[in-house]
Enzyme design. Structure first.
Site, PDB file in Angstrom:
ATOM      1  N   PRO A   2       0.919  -1.500  -3.853  1.00 44.13           N
ATOM      2  CA  PRO A   2      -0.946  -0.348  -3.964  1.00 44.13           C
ATOM      3  C   PRO A   2      -0.033   0.410  -4.601  1.00 44.13           C
ATOM      4  CG  PRO A   2       0.046  -0.971  -1.596  1.00 44.13           C
ATOM      5  CD  PRO A   2       0.773  -1.550  -2.039  1.00 44.13           C
ATOM      6  N   GLU A   3      -1.229   0.815  -5.801  1.00 40.12           N
ATOM      7  CA  GLU A   3      -0.813   2.041  -6.959  1.00 40.12           C
ATOM      8  C   GLU A   3      -1.944   2.342  -6.762  1.00 40.12           C
ATOM      9  OE1 GLU A   3       0.679   0.468 -10.533  1.00 40.12           O
ATOM     10  OE2 GLU A   3       1.827  -1.052  -9.608  1.00 40.12           O
ATOM     11  N   HIS A  95       1.960  -7.254  13.108  1.00 34.35           N
ATOM     12  CA  HIS A  95       2.862  -6.100  12.044  1.00 34.35           C
ATOM     13  C   HIS A  95       1.881  -5.277  12.846  1.00 34.35           C
ATOM     14  CE1 HIS A  95       5.972  -9.110  11.236  1.00 34.35           C
ATOM     15  NE2 HIS A  95       4.737  -9.964  10.407  1.00 34.35           N
ATOM     16  N   ARG A 114       6.300  -5.503   6.387  1.00 36.25           N
ATOM     17  CA  ARG A 114       7.906  -5.022   5.530  1.00 36.25           C
ATOM     18  C   ARG A 114       7.844  -3.190   6.483  1.00 36.25           C
ATOM     19  NH1 ARG A 114       8.634  -6.682  -0.289  1.00 36.25           N
ATOM     20  NH2 ARG A 114      10.236  -6.549   0.771  1.00 36.25           N
ATOM     21  N   ARG A 156      11.456  12.210 -23.240  1.00 32.11           N
ATOM     22  CA  ARG A 156      12.880  12.105 -21.794  1.00 32.11           C
ATOM     23  C   ARG A 156      13.198  10.826 -23.016  1.00 32.11           C
ATOM     24  NH1 ARG A 156       9.460  14.749 -18.386  1.00 32.11           N
ATOM     25  NH2 ARG A 156      10.512  15.564 -16.698  1.00 32.11           N
TER      26      ARG A 156
END
Ligand SMILES: [Zn+2]
Length: 277
Positions: A2-3, A95, A114, A156
């Site tokens: 997820p972002e 889970h 996970r 950068r």
């Protein structure tokens, strides 16, 4: 993983379902999920009996701020899900690592196959900057101003995709949205920040805001693994509007040329060789 758009969608769901509710009990059975607490019972001790005042987000972190300023911090990482169950008799999914009982009979459940995700509470008076992992977090991707992002990118010597995904520079963008942002900005993932013109770096900021706002409107992206769902278990719909991400071999959303996939650092990057230079 997820972002920003997915985490923001979860934040909005939590806001409508949790604010004003009191946490009446907590069961933290997933030791790895609550690994920041030496004693897993500390989570329950800090939050039980407290009222939820508001839900904040910074990048991919969620903050459930309680009435006495205790904060519950959640990071979903790879596969974490926050689900609201309307009935506590509803069977727990496999889970399920933390369950919060609310005073209206609903439950907030943290599910994470996970187990990279985290749930922990911090006492009132703890500044976000004092929390390990948050101290170095850059500005949120929907908060950073154009001038700051342009300056950060242009100093950068690293590929612009890597820079967008660096949470110390800008918080909330990951593998999915960096591909979509760079496609709209017409830049290849491996163009170095230092080589970008001010105009090109400005396009990255513009595209970033545009893509993230649209993705939030579509409640995020759920890819084939279906790992991301909102608090009601519903997938997002923005994946159908992806122009390149996870579309290798399919026509580019802008020019029709087949989308290409590159492997960088164990991740797949999707791009159009014609549209992105
Ligand atoms: Zn194209």
């Amino acid at each position: 993983m997820p972002e920003l758009p997915e985490v923001e969608t979860v934040r909005r769901g939590l806001e409508s379902r949790l604010v004003g509710r009191t946490i009446v009990a907590v069961a933290a059975t997933g030791r790895r999920t609550v690994r920041r607490h030496d004693d897993p019972d500390d989570l329950a001790r800090l939050v039980t009996g407290r009222n939820v005042a508001r839900i904040d987000r910074h990048g991919k972190y969620l903050f459930l701020v309680l009435a006495d300023a205790t904060m519950i911090v959640v990071h979903l990482r790879m596969s974490g899900q926050l689900l609201v169950a309307g009935d506590r008799a509803e069977p727990l999914r496999p889970h399920t690592h933390v369950v919060f009982d609310l005073d209206d009979g609903h439950q907030l459940r943290f599910v994470d196959p996970r187990t990279f995700g985290e749930v922990f509470a911090v006492a009132p008076g703890t500044a976000r900057g004092d929390i390990a992992g948050l101290a170095l977090l850059g500005p949120d991707a929907l908060e950073i101003d154009r001038r700051s992002l342009v300056a950060a990118l242009r100093r950068r010597r690293v590929g612009v995709k890597t820079l967008l995904m660096d949470q110390r520079i800008v918080a909330g963008v990951g593998n999915i949205y960096s591909d979509e942002i760079l496609h709209r900005a017409r830049l290849r993932f491996d163009r170095r920040g230092v080589d970008l013109s001010a105009a090109a770096a400005g396009r990255v900021h513009h595209s970033m805001v545009e893509v993230l706002v649209e993705a939030v409107e579509h409640r995020g992206s759920s890819l084939a693994d279906e790992q991301y769902v909102d608090v009601d278990g519903r997938p997002g719909t923005f994946q159908s509007l992806h122009r390149v991400h996870a579309r290798a071999g399919q026509p580019c959303g802008a020019c029709g040329r087949p989308v290409e996939r590159a492997r960088t650092g164990g991740r797949s990057t999707y791009f159009c060789r014609r549209c992105q230079r």
